[in-house]
Design a protein around this motif. Structure first.
Motif, PDB file in Angstrom:
ATOM      1  N   ALA A  28      32.696 -74.833  16.153  1.00  0.00           N
ATOM      2  CA  ALA A  28      33.626 -75.457  16.507  1.00  0.00           C
ATOM      3  C   ALA A  28      34.921 -75.775  15.476  1.00  0.00           C
ATOM      4  O   ALA A  28      36.040 -75.790  15.821  1.00  0.00           O
ATOM      5  CB  ALA A  28      33.293 -76.657  17.413  1.00  0.00           C
ATOM      6  N   ALA A  29      34.148 -76.206  14.279  1.00  0.00           N
ATOM      7  CA  ALA A  29      35.176 -76.791  13.038  1.00  0.00           C
ATOM      8  C   ALA A  29      35.595 -75.466  12.517  1.00  0.00           C
ATOM      9  O   ALA A  29      36.503 -75.676  11.567  1.00  0.00           O
ATOM     10  CB  ALA A  29      34.114 -77.403  12.219  1.00  0.00           C
ATOM     11  N   LEU A  30      35.490 -74.236  12.715  1.00  0.00           N
ATOM     12  CA  LEU A  30      35.877 -73.130  11.965  1.00  0.00           C
ATOM     13  C   LEU A  30      37.000 -72.341  12.700  1.00  0.00           C
ATOM     14  O   LEU A  30      37.073 -72.627  13.889  1.00  0.00           O
ATOM     15  CB  LEU A  30      34.773 -71.970  11.739  1.00  0.00           C
ATOM     16  N   ASP A  31      37.996 -72.004  11.764  1.00  0.00           N
ATOM     17  CA  ASP A  31      38.822 -70.987  12.484  1.00  0.00           C
ATOM     18  C   ASP A  31      38.515 -69.546  11.821  1.00  0.00           C
ATOM     19  O   ASP A  31      38.040 -69.746  10.716  1.00  0.00           O
ATOM     20  CB  ASP A  31      40.487 -71.414  12.690  1.00  0.00           C
ATOM     21  N   ALA A  32      39.366 -68.723  12.438  1.00  0.00           N
ATOM     22  CA  ALA A  32      38.988 -67.292  11.887  1.00  0.00           C
ATOM     23  C   ALA A  32      39.439 -67.126  10.163  1.00  0.00           C
ATOM     24  O   ALA A  32      38.944 -66.235   9.788  1.00  0.00           O
ATOM     25  CB  ALA A  32      39.724 -66.409  12.622  1.00  0.00           C
ATOM     26  N   ARG A  33      40.343 -67.817   9.790  1.00  0.00           N
ATOM     27  CA  ARG A  33      40.698 -67.834   8.407  1.00  0.00           C
ATOM     28  C   ARG A  33      39.689 -68.624   7.486  1.00  0.00           C
ATOM     29  O   ARG A  33      39.659 -68.222   6.386  1.00  0.00           O
ATOM     30  CB  ARG A  33      42.073 -68.186   8.222  1.00  0.00           C
ATOM     31  N   THR A  34      38.952 -69.348   7.814  1.00  0.00           N
ATOM     32  CA  THR A  34      38.034 -70.434   7.206  1.00  0.00           C
ATOM     33  C   THR A  34      37.353 -69.645   6.224  1.00  0.00           C
ATOM     34  O   THR A  34      36.586 -68.676   6.526  1.00  0.00           O
ATOM     35  CB  THR A  34      37.199 -71.112   7.987  1.00  0.00           C
ATOM     36  N   THR A  35      37.386 -70.163   4.779  1.00  0.00           N
ATOM     37  CA  THR A  35      36.328 -69.493   4.001  1.00  0.00           C
ATOM     38  C   THR A  35      35.601 -70.791   3.357  1.00  0.00           C
ATOM     39  O   THR A  35      36.381 -71.589   2.537  1.00  0.00           O
ATOM     40  CB  THR A  35      37.156 -68.889   2.966  1.00  0.00           C
ATOM     41  N   ILE A  36      34.492 -70.990   3.603  1.00  0.00           N
ATOM     42  CA  ILE A  36      33.682 -72.134   2.903  1.00  0.00           C
ATOM     43  C   ILE A  36      32.419 -71.559   2.318  1.00  0.00           C
ATOM     44  O   ILE A  36      31.813 -70.394   2.826  1.00  0.00           O
ATOM     45  CB  ILE A  36      33.498 -73.329   4.036  1.00  0.00           C
ATOM     46  N   ASP A  37      32.044 -72.158   1.338  1.00  0.00           N
ATOM     47  CA  ASP A  37      31.023 -71.479   0.579  1.00  0.00           C
ATOM     48  C   ASP A  37      29.732 -71.893   1.320  1.00  0.00           C
ATOM     49  O   ASP A  37      28.447 -71.512   0.430  1.00  0.00           O
ATOM     50  CB  ASP A  37      31.009 -71.936  -0.947  1.00  0.00           C
ATOM     51  N   ARG A  38      29.543 -71.944   2.552  1.00  0.00           N
ATOM     52  CA  ARG A  38      28.005 -72.026   3.140  1.00  0.00           C
ATOM     53  C   ARG A  38      28.329 -71.344   4.378  1.00  0.00           C
ATOM     54  O   ARG A  38      27.483 -71.455   5.233  1.00  0.00           O
ATOM     55  CB  ARG A  38      27.553 -73.656   3.492  1.00  0.00           C
ATOM     56  N   ASP A  39      29.132 -70.390   4.518  1.00  0.00           N
ATOM     57  CA  ASP A  39      29.351 -69.584   5.759  1.00  0.00           C
ATOM     58  C   ASP A  39      29.152 -68.030   5.256  1.00  0.00           C
ATOM     59  O   ASP A  39      30.015 -67.571   4.687  1.00  0.00           O
ATOM     60  CB  ASP A  39      30.561 -69.988   6.324  1.00  0.00           C
ATOM     61  N   GLY A  40      28.151 -67.523   5.961  1.00  0.00           N
ATOM     62  CA  GLY A  40      28.052 -66.052   5.547  1.00  0.00           C
ATOM     63  C   GLY A  40      28.160 -65.138   6.929  1.00  0.00           C
ATOM     64  O   GLY A  40      28.555 -65.728   7.813  1.00  0.00           O
ATOM     65  N   PHE A  41      27.426 -64.098   6.927  1.00  0.00           N
ATOM     66  CA  PHE A  41      27.298 -63.401   8.240  1.00  0.00           C
ATOM     67  C   PHE A  41      26.092 -62.313   8.051  1.00  0.00           C
ATOM     68  O   PHE A  41      25.807 -62.024   6.878  1.00  0.00           O
ATOM     69  CB  PHE A  41      28.760 -62.790   8.595  1.00  0.00           C
TER      70      PHE A  41
END
Lengths: 263, 360
Positions: free
Chosen positions: A244-257
């Motif tokens: 919920a805290a992310l938006d599609a542009r978000t780049t944080i160094d603990r979010d991968g896929f």
């Protein structure tokens, strides 16, 4: 597309061999997840949702794999990517736009990628991001059972894994291999899903998407627990809050896929 | 293919929806005319601007000497870090400003507060803040959900004077609070509070950990204990012994002491008492007026506060407790106020010790 090209330039026998090798590589990289049902944290009611069979990457996409992608597609290189598709922190940990670090770094999960970039990467493989349903369904498995979501000890493990400092969470091999053969769903970085923002857990946790899983703004005002199928599932609350805290542009160094594909 | 062409129509719809989300409030939609009801208070016009002085517990920022409302910028950073919970026991605390409880915020009634909430880049969780002093949906929580490395800004008018809890309200809120995300914000009344000699900042809270009280090592959250309301620790200012030994509060004989006391819970109500003192004044439940004089023990609800005042008459150690006394004796709810200065035997005087049998 790659295979089509190969067929045009290689003799038939070699093309078949290469296709077989490619199929083998996909099989090695991904895991077949059988169809089943799970109970989402937020649902139209507490009914179980049926999840058709699909394939899911065994591991989160690595820096090395993502490096190959940006080498092939300059539009997704740091410094080239359009701001509308990624924040300034895009691939910020890399020494250079085409330098993802040393050999050890190449094995780490890629992070600081936007949803757009993650999606484009999977599309380049002819695949896609998993849906939240698919991701959550595969992630409720422990090493031994397909649904450990009600197991208190399992939940405690997840909370402990999530609480690790961000640096630790991007080490390769964190977490465990679940009964499906999928690795690191809980110990590694948070992971993008195709519809990460369609479950509208409010920014205020005590309000929640209570009645609808999709874009029901009226539902944002109930107490979080009211809309939840299981208010004791704290690890799930954490995951949904992150999404919920992310938006599609978000780049944080603990979010991968990781990517998914149809079965 | 250009990246834009890879986004599906659904994606674009979601983006548009996300853009719309920011402006959709929690409460029922305001009337179409946009006119506020007549009874609604209008915050006063402010002049000037200042950056709030924040303090770590048990210290309190100095009283506000301003006689007009202003714009106050509060810079608060969420930091997740291992901290001491008891001797030999550490805990991964989630903090506002690097301490548990978080930084003390002091503003004046009528001030326009501009709160900047940073979430440190090394953190793992999104966080936000609900200030009980703020009027509006979620107490600011809706506006401040912040990812690691991000910063959100919310403004609110400090309409009501009093002493208020603030806390994180990100899902799951009991976990964020159980991990240390709370603090106090004081909204001084327009005319200020009466002058005192010493002011201190004390927050009672519980920790729910696997294993027993004092088990050495890194303690981890036990959600079952939390749900059952069976805390392993009940502490003042974030750890066992935070206010004892070198951390003891200090005052001199004859000084007027004011304690700003919060109870973060997450579950228990506090029966706050200072052994050997009687509170001359209690601002009940953290409101702005003195509700009662001559109080021995005051109740502080979870998510609430009290302001207590007393004069120190005699030197010695005064022990802060939750008078639900097992919590003090076995779970850590103990603090110390050390009073130094000339003795005052008229107030209390030991005459004869009963340590030997009578007649010997």
């Amino acid at each position: 597309m790659l295979l089509v090209t190969a067929c045009m330039v290689l003799p038939p026998g070699a093309a078949a061999a290469q296709a077989t090798r490619a199929a083998g590589a996909v099989a090695a990289r991904t895991v077949a997840i059988p169809a089943g049902a799970y109970r989402p944290l937020y649902g139209a009611d507490t009914a179980r949702v049926r999840v058709p069979a699909f394939r899911l990457d065994r591991r989160a996409v690595t820096r090395g794999e993502f490096l190959d992608f940006v080498r092939a597609d300059s539009a997704w290189r740091r410094g080239r990517v359009r701001p509308v598709f990624a924040e300034a922190g895009y691939l910020a940990g890399w020494p250079g736009p085409l330098d993802a670090g040393g050999p050890a770094d190449l094995l780490r999960p890629v992070t600081a990628v936007s949803w757009f970039a993650a999606r484009a990467y999977c599309a380049s493989r002819g695949e896609r991001l998993p849906t939240t349903d698919e991701w959550e369904y595969a992630a409720q498995a422990s090493e031994t059972v397909r649904d450990a979501s009600r197991d208190r000890a399992f939940r405690d493990r997840l909370i402990a894994l999530y609480a690790a400092p961000a640096g630790e969470r991007t080490r390769p091999g964190r977490g465990f291999r679940n009964v499906f053969g999928v690795e690191g769903m809980h110990g590694g970085p948070w992971e993008w899903t195709e519809d990460f923002n369609s479950v509208l857990v409010s920014a205020d946790s005590r309000e929640a998407g209570g009645t609808s899983r999709h874009t029901d703004f009226r539902a944002v005002c109930a107490y979080a627990a009211i809309g939840a199928s299981d208010p004791t599932d704290y690890p799930a609350f954490l995951r949904y809050a992150v999404r919920a805290a992310l938006d599609a542009r978000t780049t944080i160094d603990r979010d991968g896929f990781r990517c998914a594909a149809h079965a | 293919m250009h990246p834009a062409e890879r986004t599906t129509p659904i994606v674009r719809t979601l983006l548009a929806a996300a853009a719309g989300l920011a402006v959709i409030g929690c409460s029922p939609t305001p009337s179409a005319t946009g006119a506020a009801p007549l009874a609604a208070r209008v915050p006063p016009a402010v002049s000037g601007e200042e950056v709030a002085t924040l303090t770590a517990p048990p210290l309190v920022p100095p009283p506000i000497t301003r006689t007009h409302p202003t714009k106050v910028i509060v810079n608060l950073e969420v930091i997740e870090k291992k901290m001491r919970l008891a001797d030999g026991v550490e805990y991964m605390m989630w903090t506002f400003g690097g301490t548990v409880p978080g930084s003390f915020i002091r503003v004046r009634e009528g001030d326009q507060v501009e709160l900047h909430l940073k979430n440190a880049a090394g953190n793992t969780m999104p966080h936000n803040i609900d200030l009980h002093a703020a009027t509006g949906p979620g107490g600011g929580a809706k506006a401040t959900l912040t990812i690691p490395g991000g910063e959100s800004v919310v403004t609110f008018a400090a309409l009501n004077p009093g002493l208020f809890i603030y806390h994180c309200a990100t899902s799951p809120v009991p976990m964020h609070m159980a991990n240390g995300m709370y603090g106090l914000i004081l909204v001084e009344p327009k005319d200020g509070l009466p002058k005192v000699d010493k002011e201190y900042y004390v927050v009672q809270s519980e920790f729910y950990t696997k294993g027993k009280y004092g088990d050495p090592g890194l303690a981890v959250l036990d959600m079952d204990k939390g749900m059952d309301e069976r805390p392993t620790y009940v502490v003042f200012d974030g750890s066992v012994g935070a206010l004892t030994g070198a951390g003891a509060l200090k005052a001199s004989v004859g000084e007027r002491v004011r304690l700003y006391v919060g109870n973060a819970g997450p579950n228990l109500t506090s029966s706050f008492h200072v052994i050997g003192e009687v509170f001359d004044n209690v601002y009940g439940e953290g409101g702005s007026t003195i509700a009662e004089h001559n109080v021995q023990t005051t109740l502080i609800p979870a998510g609430g506060s009290a302001i207590v005042e007393f004069v120190t008459e005699k030197p010695g150690d005064y022990v802060l407790v939750d008078h639900a006394i097992f919590r003090a004796f076995n779970k850590g709810a103990l603090g110390m106020l050390t009073v130094t200065g000339p003795d005052n035997p008229q107030v209390m005087n030991p005459v004869k010790a009963g340590l030997t049998p009578a007649g010997k």
